[in-house]
Scaffold this motif. Structure first.
Motif, PDB file in Angstrom:
ATOM      1  N   ALA A   1     -33.446 -16.060  -0.911  1.00  8.01           N
ATOM      2  CA  ALA A   1     -34.554 -15.190  -0.858  1.00  8.01           C
ATOM      3  C   ALA A   1     -35.208 -15.531   0.564  1.00  8.01           C
ATOM      4  O   ALA A   1     -35.317 -16.694   1.015  1.00  8.01           O
ATOM      5  CB  ALA A   1     -35.683 -15.184  -1.905  1.00  8.01           C
ATOM      6  N   PRO A   2     -35.665 -14.530   1.370  1.00 14.60           N
ATOM      7  CA  PRO A   2     -35.527 -13.143   1.176  1.00 14.60           C
ATOM      8  C   PRO A   2     -34.349 -12.609   1.575  1.00 14.60           C
ATOM      9  O   PRO A   2     -33.575 -12.903   2.514  1.00 14.60           O
ATOM     10  CB  PRO A   2     -36.623 -12.462   2.124  1.00 14.60           C
ATOM     11  CG  PRO A   2     -36.509 -13.656   3.383  1.00 14.60           C
ATOM     12  CD  PRO A   2     -36.304 -14.808   2.801  1.00 14.60           C
ATOM     13  N   GLY A   3     -33.937 -11.762   0.573  1.00 12.32           N
ATOM     14  CA  GLY A   3     -32.309 -11.228   0.584  1.00 12.32           C
ATOM     15  C   GLY A   3     -32.206 -10.159  -0.082  1.00 12.32           C
ATOM     16  O   GLY A   3     -33.036  -9.835  -1.085  1.00 12.32           O
ATOM     17  N   THR A   4     -30.934  -9.510   0.189  1.00  8.46           N
ATOM     18  CA  THR A   4     -30.699  -7.981  -0.786  1.00  8.46           C
ATOM     19  C   THR A   4     -29.580  -8.027  -1.477  1.00  8.46           C
ATOM     20  O   THR A   4     -28.482  -8.763  -0.883  1.00  8.46           O
ATOM     21  CB  THR A   4     -30.810  -6.853   0.383  1.00  8.46           C
ATOM     22  OG1 THR A   4     -32.054  -6.764   1.020  1.00  8.46           O
ATOM     23  CG2 THR A   4     -30.726  -5.510  -0.153  1.00  8.46           C
TER      24      THR A   4
ATOM     25  N   LEU B   1     -35.242  -9.296  -2.793  1.00  8.42           N
ATOM     26  CA  LEU B   1     -35.797 -10.377  -3.517  1.00  8.42           C
ATOM     27  C   LEU B   1     -36.623 -11.195  -2.662  1.00  8.42           C
ATOM     28  O   LEU B   1     -35.959 -11.656  -1.732  1.00  8.42           O
ATOM     29  CB  LEU B   1     -34.622 -10.861  -4.224  1.00  8.42           C
ATOM     30  CG  LEU B   1     -33.865 -10.182  -5.105  1.00  8.42           C
ATOM     31  CD1 LEU B   1     -32.523 -10.868  -5.536  1.00  8.42           C
ATOM     32  CD2 LEU B   1     -34.467  -9.537  -6.217  1.00  8.42           C
ATOM     33  N   ARG B   2     -38.046 -11.454  -3.049  1.00  2.73           N
ATOM     34  CA  ARG B   2     -38.818 -12.156  -2.051  1.00  2.73           C
ATOM     35  C   ARG B   2     -39.286 -13.521  -2.899  1.00  2.73           C
ATOM     36  O   ARG B   2     -39.737 -13.191  -4.108  1.00  2.73           O
ATOM     37  CB  ARG B   2     -39.705 -11.630  -1.220  1.00  2.73           C
ATOM     38  CG  ARG B   2     -39.217 -10.466  -0.314  1.00  2.73           C
ATOM     39  CD  ARG B   2     -40.299  -9.963   0.750  1.00  2.73           C
ATOM     40  NE  ARG B   2     -41.226  -9.174  -0.055  1.00  2.73           N
ATOM     41  CZ  ARG B   2     -42.568  -9.294  -0.248  1.00  2.73           C
ATOM     42  NH1 ARG B   2     -43.133 -10.592   0.068  1.00  2.73           N
ATOM     43  NH2 ARG B   2     -43.432  -8.487  -0.806  1.00  2.73           N
TER      44      ARG B   2
ATOM     45  N   PRO C   1     -41.386  -9.071  -4.872  1.00  2.41           N
ATOM     46  CA  PRO C   1     -41.851 -10.211  -4.522  1.00  2.41           C
ATOM     47  C   PRO C   1     -42.016 -11.328  -5.540  1.00  2.41           C
ATOM     48  O   PRO C   1     -42.133 -10.990  -6.691  1.00  2.41           O
ATOM     49  CB  PRO C   1     -43.252  -9.571  -3.878  1.00  2.41           C
ATOM     50  CG  PRO C   1     -43.642  -8.588  -4.706  1.00  2.41           C
ATOM     51  CD  PRO C   1     -42.349  -8.009  -5.359  1.00  2.41           C
ATOM     52  N   GLY C   2     -42.540 -12.593  -5.195  1.00  2.00           N
ATOM     53  CA  GLY C   2     -42.696 -13.379  -6.193  1.00  2.00           C
ATOM     54  C   GLY C   2     -41.543 -13.935  -7.175  1.00  2.00           C
ATOM     55  O   GLY C   2     -41.988 -14.197  -8.226  1.00  2.00           O
ATOM     56  N   LEU C   3     -40.562 -14.066  -6.574  1.00  4.00           N
ATOM     57  CA  LEU C   3     -39.389 -14.590  -7.423  1.00  4.00           C
ATOM     58  C   LEU C   3     -38.970 -16.034  -6.945  1.00  4.00           C
ATOM     59  O   LEU C   3     -38.929 -16.326  -5.996  1.00  4.00           O
ATOM     60  CB  LEU C   3     -38.146 -13.615  -7.450  1.00  4.00           C
ATOM     61  CG  LEU C   3     -38.399 -12.266  -8.075  1.00  4.00           C
ATOM     62  CD1 LEU C   3     -37.057 -11.486  -7.741  1.00  4.00           C
ATOM     63  CD2 LEU C   3     -38.767 -12.300  -9.462  1.00  4.00           C
ATOM     64  N   GLY C   4     -38.900 -16.890  -7.973  1.00  2.00           N
ATOM     65  CA  GLY C   4     -38.316 -18.324  -7.852  1.00  2.00           C
ATOM     66  C   GLY C   4     -36.808 -18.314  -8.002  1.00  2.00           C
ATOM     67  O   GLY C   4     -36.335 -17.387  -8.369  1.00  2.00           O
ATOM     68  N   PRO C   5     -36.549 -19.452  -7.627  1.00  2.00           N
ATOM     69  CA  PRO C   5     -35.143 -19.763  -7.701  1.00  2.00           C
ATOM     70  C   PRO C   5     -34.599 -19.704  -9.010  1.00  2.00           C
ATOM     71  O   PRO C   5     -35.272 -20.031 -10.052  1.00  2.00           O
ATOM     72  CB  PRO C   5     -34.812 -20.973  -7.195  1.00  2.00           C
ATOM     73  CG  PRO C   5     -36.163 -21.631  -6.985  1.00  2.00           C
ATOM     74  CD  PRO C   5     -37.223 -20.572  -6.935  1.00  2.00           C
ATOM     75  N   GLY C   6     -33.255 -19.382  -9.197  1.00  2.00           N
ATOM     76  CA  GLY C   6     -32.762 -19.664 -10.652  1.00  2.00           C
ATOM     77  C   GLY C   6     -31.616 -18.514 -10.979  1.00  2.00           C
ATOM     78  O   GLY C   6     -31.243 -18.103  -9.989  1.00  2.00           O
TER      79      GLY C   6
ATOM     80  N   SER D   1     -39.792 -21.826  -4.495  1.00  2.00           N
ATOM     81  CA  SER D   1     -40.954 -21.361  -5.690  1.00  2.00           C
ATOM     82  C   SER D   1     -41.783 -20.620  -4.801  1.00  2.00           C
ATOM     83  O   SER D   1     -42.671 -21.205  -4.116  1.00  2.00           O
ATOM     84  CB  SER D   1     -41.251 -22.544  -6.652  1.00  2.00           C
ATOM     85  OG  SER D   1     -40.045 -22.915  -7.366  1.00  2.00           O
ATOM     86  N   PRO D   2     -42.172 -19.677  -5.511  1.00  2.00           N
ATOM     87  CA  PRO D   2     -43.676 -18.957  -5.061  1.00  2.00           C
ATOM     88  C   PRO D   2     -44.786 -19.832  -5.400  1.00  2.00           C
ATOM     89  O   PRO D   2     -44.903 -20.220  -6.612  1.00  2.00           O
ATOM     90  CB  PRO D   2     -43.536 -17.440  -5.664  1.00  2.00           C
ATOM     91  CG  PRO D   2     -42.599 -17.745  -7.012  1.00  2.00           C
ATOM     92  CD  PRO D   2     -41.577 -18.663  -6.682  1.00  2.00           C
ATOM     93  N   PRO D   3     -45.759 -19.623  -4.518  1.00  2.00           N
ATOM     94  CA  PRO D   3     -46.933 -20.335  -5.118  1.00  2.00           C
ATOM     95  C   PRO D   3     -47.966 -19.543  -5.834  1.00  2.00           C
ATOM     96  O   PRO D   3     -47.986 -18.480  -5.930  1.00  2.00           O
ATOM     97  CB  PRO D   3     -47.622 -20.714  -3.486  1.00  2.00           C
ATOM     98  CG  PRO D   3     -47.304 -19.224  -2.956  1.00  2.00           C
ATOM     99  CD  PRO D   3     -45.742 -19.055  -3.043  1.00  2.00           C
ATOM    100  N   LEU D   4     -48.563 -20.606  -6.681  1.00  2.00           N
ATOM    101  CA  LEU D   4     -49.528 -19.891  -7.461  1.00  2.00           C
ATOM    102  C   LEU D   4     -51.101 -20.010  -6.981  1.00  2.00           C
ATOM    103  O   LEU D   4     -51.583 -21.113  -7.093  1.00  2.00           O
ATOM    104  CB  LEU D   4     -49.419 -20.480  -9.068  1.00  2.00           C
ATOM    105  CG  LEU D   4     -50.396 -20.041 -10.201  1.00  2.00           C
ATOM    106  CD1 LEU D   4     -50.169 -18.517 -10.151  1.00  2.00           C
ATOM    107  CD2 LEU D   4     -50.319 -20.836 -11.516  1.00  2.00           C
TER     108      LEU D   4
END
Length: 295
Positions: free
Chosen positions: A71-74, A131-132, A150-155, A186-189
């Motif tokens: 991320a970011p990637g397609t 995916l971002r 947007p807002g996707l963490g690794p996994g 990981s996206p921030p909260l």
């Protein structure tokens, strides 16, 4: 439109155990990426079979452009009909799941249009997904030709679609699912940028947005810690929370300030129909009740 956020994904699958997905078929074909060695999510009681990571070039298949993306990637998924029969599906009805603690969690989209699309023999359908990790951006739109999430963490994630052959009926649906690994931060909260003031009023942490002064429908979005959430509390993961700006904001403020009660005062104009308010949820082992009230 139909909401998918609370569907129970409990179905018998072709092989493997009921309720746990099916074993990956690592059968790599020419010009195909190797499948991940992981099972796939179930697709509900209206799906009779799940084709998981099926990398053979037979019949109707879902073909990923890669099984690993940063991320970011397609990543692109192509549904290809090599059979002699039409395949009927809903192009907008794709689903994204994330693997968490050896279980699959439905991430979305939570609402989709319901047209019928027919893939004739030799035909294809394609989904291009960006995916971002950055959580900013518009609501997820399943009907867009290019999907941006947007807002996707690794996994480990699974992308899938279901449908049925023209010589069968809707009760004989097959789900086609492909897993892939997402790398990145990981996206921030964090609270929304619109939050202008944050202050304590007795034991309630009150936040107000810069939209409140000119609000047509001033509304309080309230979050309360629940010591013992009932059995109906829905387990949430970060990728789900980030889809609702008010849930994201109140939860972020509660965690940042150690608050058991948070009230976000905002303009209800433009309130998303996909809001998690009201409801009772569990996030990282803690319970939260979400409610709204007019100001």
């Amino acid at each position: 439109m139909v909401s998918l956020s609370r569907r129970r994904l409990l179905a018998a699958v072709v092989t493997g155990t009921v309720g746990a997905g099916i074993a990956a078929a690592v059968t790599g074909g020419p010009d195909r990426p190797a499948a991940l060695d992981v099972d796939c999510p179930d697709y509900g009681e209206d799906v009779a079979a799940v084709a998981c990571n099926d990398h053979r070039r037979l019949g109707v298949t879902l073909e990923p452009s890669t099984t690993s993306v940063a991320a970011p990637g397609t990543i692109t998924f192509t549904l290809r009909n090599r059979s002699h029969r039409e395949f009927r599906t809903n192009w907008f009805g794709w689903r994204l799941h994330k693997r968490v603690d050896d279980d699959w969690v439905f991430v979305g989209p939570r609402r989709v249009p319901l047209p019928l699309h027919v893939v004739r023999p030799g035909g294809t359908l394609t989904w291009t997904v960006t995916l971002r990790s950055d959580p900013s951006g518009r609501d997820i739109d399943s009907s867009s030709e290019t999907i941006e999430w947007p807002g996707l963490g690794p996994g480990t994630y699974a992308f899938g679609i279901d449908g049925w052959s023209s010589d069968a009926d809707r009760d004989s649906k097959t789900a086609l699912s492909e897993t892939f690994a997402l790398d990145g931060a990981s996206p921030p909260l964090e609270p929304a940028d619109a939050v202008e003031t944050v202050e304590w009023e007795d034991d309630v942490l009150v936040a107000r947005t810069d939209r409140l002064e000119s609000a047509d429908r001033p509304t309080a979005y309230e979050l309360d810690r629940v010591d013992d959430p009932d059995d109906e509390a829905e387990r949430m993961i970060l990728e789900q929370v980030l889809q609702d700006g008010r849930f994201r904001t109140t939860l972020a403020l509660a965690l940042e300030h150690g608050a058991d009660r948070v009230r976000l005062e905002d303009d209800d104009r433009g309130h998303s129909p996909l809001s998690w308010f009201p409801g009772v949820y569990e996030y990282e082992g803690k319970g939260y009740r979400l409610e709204t009230a007019e100001l």
